[in-house]
Design a protein around this motif. Structure first.
Motif, PDB file in Angstrom:
ATOM      1  N   SER A 133      56.565  23.816  46.144  1.00 40.28           N
ATOM      2  CA  SER A 133      56.910  23.422  47.224  1.00 40.28           C
ATOM      3  C   SER A 133      55.939  23.636  48.412  1.00 40.28           C
ATOM      4  CB  SER A 133      58.155  24.262  47.834  1.00 40.28           C
ATOM      5  OG  SER A 133      59.273  23.865  47.044  1.00 40.28           O
ATOM      6  N   PRO A 134      55.030  24.682  48.434  1.00 45.13           N
ATOM      7  CA  PRO A 134      53.914  24.838  49.270  1.00 45.13           C
ATOM      8  C   PRO A 134      52.705  23.790  48.946  1.00 45.13           C
ATOM      9  CG  PRO A 134      54.233  26.922  48.424  1.00 45.13           C
ATOM     10  CD  PRO A 134      55.236  25.962  47.733  1.00 45.13           C
ATOM     11  N   VAL A 135      52.451  23.477  47.848  1.00 45.90           N
ATOM     12  CA  VAL A 135      51.367  22.365  47.569  1.00 45.90           C
ATOM     13  C   VAL A 135      52.098  21.055  47.961  1.00 45.90           C
ATOM     14  CG1 VAL A 135      50.399  21.031  45.561  1.00 45.90           C
ATOM     15  CG2 VAL A 135      50.658  23.508  45.411  1.00 45.90           C
ATOM     16  N   LYS A 136      53.408  20.597  47.608  1.00 48.66           N
ATOM     17  CA  LYS A 136      53.858  19.523  48.376  1.00 48.66           C
ATOM     18  C   LYS A 136      53.866  19.267  49.909  1.00 48.66           C
ATOM     19  CE  LYS A 136      57.432  19.286  44.639  1.00 48.66           C
ATOM     20  NZ  LYS A 136      58.716  19.275  44.220  1.00 48.66           N
ATOM     21  N   ASP A 137      54.078  20.497  50.215  1.00 52.57           N
ATOM     22  CA  ASP A 137      53.903  20.565  51.934  1.00 52.57           C
ATOM     23  C   ASP A 137      52.604  20.321  52.572  1.00 52.57           C
ATOM     24  OD1 ASP A 137      56.726  20.896  52.103  1.00 52.57           O
ATOM     25  OD2 ASP A 137      56.412  23.187  52.169  1.00 52.57           O
ATOM     26  N   VAL A 138      51.549  20.844  52.077  1.00 55.38           N
ATOM     27  CA  VAL A 138      50.184  20.794  52.275  1.00 55.38           C
ATOM     28  C   VAL A 138      49.543  19.636  52.033  1.00 55.38           C
ATOM     29  CG1 VAL A 138      47.958  21.637  52.095  1.00 55.38           C
ATOM     30  CG2 VAL A 138      49.669  23.463  52.217  1.00 55.38           C
ATOM     31  N   PHE A 139      49.856  19.014  50.838  1.00 53.41           N
ATOM     32  CA  PHE A 139      49.413  17.580  50.401  1.00 53.41           C
ATOM     33  C   PHE A 139      50.291  16.515  50.412  1.00 53.41           C
ATOM     34  CE2 PHE A 139      46.903  21.091  48.215  1.00 53.41           C
ATOM     35  CZ  PHE A 139      45.662  20.538  48.747  1.00 53.41           C
TER      36      PHE A 139
END
Length: 498
Positions: A133-139
């Motif tokens: 989820s953090p990777v999806k949010d940032v990118f």
């Protein structure tokens, strides 16, 4: 002479003939064994080849002994038998050609001065990528990504003319540019040059990095390690010389290249030239058994940032998956007056086990000039020079007994095509070659005022080489974008290459 004495003489003569025949075969076998031992000691055949030839020689000896034991007693004859001797096969004319298949189709002249071979490469990849989820949010990614692609789809030709002019024309239909197939290797070369040995001119790979010099079809994993970002673009238009020393156990390669597009073209008022060199050595080299490879690569990139020529450098990387939707690390364009790349490399092979690693540094001379607009307006700022780095270490093991030392090409200072001891057969008698592998790689693009991010990858893989031209691979990648999060990737490949 009585009949009994005659029978006794004939029997003794037959016994003598059989005994001398067996003694002769024993002597021949001893000579064969000596020759095989010499070839093995001189590293001209591997242990696997030695054992196979030794078994074949023993089988032939047993067949000869059985045939000799089954011979009927000689029949007395008034005149000696006339043995017909077959005439030797005719010697082919130098300009005649033969066609054969050796991990690819080859057409070659009898004298070896002319050769022509078509090249075909197809790689069909599938992929499932699941960022956290953090990777999806940032990118700005949505859900789990799945897909397929033709990673590479190449057609080309290699050949030799007049004994010392070689060539390669290869085009990739999977990486299109402007609706046209893109160049891959398009060059000509000349060998047997006094002092120089070999020179190549055209569009081809700069001599940098062990991982990069291994052909796209024969890398242990589906994608190269993260530090390979520093070796891009890998191909440019230029020239290079290649020299081998110490019975081909040392290679020196160096060349000059002009930065070009996918068609090998580059022209303008700027001056993006590279000077690249690589030296490798083999302190230990036992074909089919052991190998130690040491090497060092260096490249200087000439760049000049000015109002009229705003040259930049940029480094970026996905995790070790071409189908992953975004680059997880990226420097963006860095105004530069040049850069130096350094890359020590090492590989060790012990039987079916292999280890390989490199570490790359990129030292960037960042320009203090920043220009924008048209006509450009420039300002001067104080910036420190960034330095980026990354490395990898990988391990592999052939479950079926092959050794990477059998697949090392001394002319390139790199590993090449994997050929199984026994190719896969549809009846299940043989299963080709099976290889398992693991790799850790790291890339850091944070330095000075450049915040490109840092990325760690752990990759595991299984390769099934059905034969010398067919391969199936499966990789799992765990990618950790530092200060952001993780991604999990599973991917596979079906490959045909000759």
């Amino acid at each position: 002479m009585s009949t009994g004495r005659l029978r006794l003489v004939v029997g003794l003569a037959c016994t003598a003939v059989l005994t001398s025949t067996q003694t002769l075969h024993a002597q021949e076998d001893r000579v064969v064994d000596q020759l095989l031992n010499i070839l093995r000691q001189n590293k001209q055949i591997s242990d696997q080849q030695y054992r196979a030839l030794k078994q074949k020689a023993e089988d032939e000896r047993q067949q000869d002994l059985h045939k000799a034991a089954a011979l009927p007693p000689p029949t007395p004859s008034a005149s000696p038998a006339v043995v017909a001797v077959a005439p030797p096969p005719p010697t082919p004319a130098p300009d005649s050609f033969r066609a054969y298949f050796k991990n690819g189709f080859v057409l070659e002249s009898a004298d070896g001065n002319f050769r022509f071979a078509p090249n075909v490469l197809t790689q069909v990849d599938w992929n499932v990528s699941d960022p956290s989820s953090p990777v999806k949010d940032v990118f700005h990614l949505d859900g789990t990504s799945t897909g397929v692609e033709f990673r590479r789809a190449r057609l080309g030709f290699t050949g030799l003319v007049f004994g010392n002019i070689d060539f390669k024309f290869e085009y990739d239909f999977a990486q299109n540019s402007g609706g046209q197939p893109a160049f891959k290797d398009v060059y000509m070369g000349m060998n047997k040059i006094p002092f120089v040995q070999y020179i190549r001119v055209g569009y081809f790979k700069e001599p940098f990095s062990l991982d990069e010099q291994i052909p796209d079809t024969y890398t242990t994993f589906m994608e190269r390690a993260l530090p390979n970002a520093f070796a891009q673009p890998d191909r440019n238009t230029g020239f290079a010389v290649y020299q081998n020393y110490f019975d081909q156990r040392m290679l020196f390669a160096a060349g000059g290249f002009r930065l070009t597009n996918n068609f090998g073209n580059g022209f303008g008022s700027d001056s993006p030239y590279d000077v690249t060199a690589r030296v490798t050595g083999l302190p230990m080299y036992e074909i089919g058994e052991n190998l130690i490879h040491l090497g060092f690569s260096y490249s200087h990139k000439f760049r000049h940032y000015s109002p009229d020529s705003q040259e930049t450098l940029a480094y970026a990387s996905r995790p070790e998956s071409h189908l992953f939707p975004v680059n997880l690390v990226n420097t963006g364009n860095v105004n530069t007056n040049g850069a130096d790349l350094l890359d020590p490399e090492i590989a060790w092979v012990h039987g079916p086990f292999s280890a390989q690693g490199e570490y790359m540094w990129t030292l960037v001379d960042q320009s203090n000039l920043q220009c924008s607009g048209s006509p450009p307006k420039c300002t001067t700022v104080g910036l420190s020079n960034p330095s980026f780095g990354g490395g990898y270490i990988e391990f592999s093991y052939f479950l079926t007994g092959e050794s990477r030392s059998s697949f090392y090409d001394v002319r390139k200072g790199a590993f090449d095509r994997v050929v199984p001891i026994n190719s896969f057969t549809i009846d299940g008698t043989h299963w080709g070659a099976w290889q398992v592998a693991a790799r850790y790689s790291y890339l850091n693009l944070d330095s000075a005022k450049v915040h490109g991010g840092a990325l760690d990858d752990i990759t595991g893989g299984v390769n099934w080489y059905l034969n010398g031209v067919t391969r199936i691979s499966v990789n799992y990648i765990w990618a950790h974008r530092e200060s952001v999060g993780d991604s999990n990737i599973v991917q596979g490949r079906f490959q045909l290459a000759f």
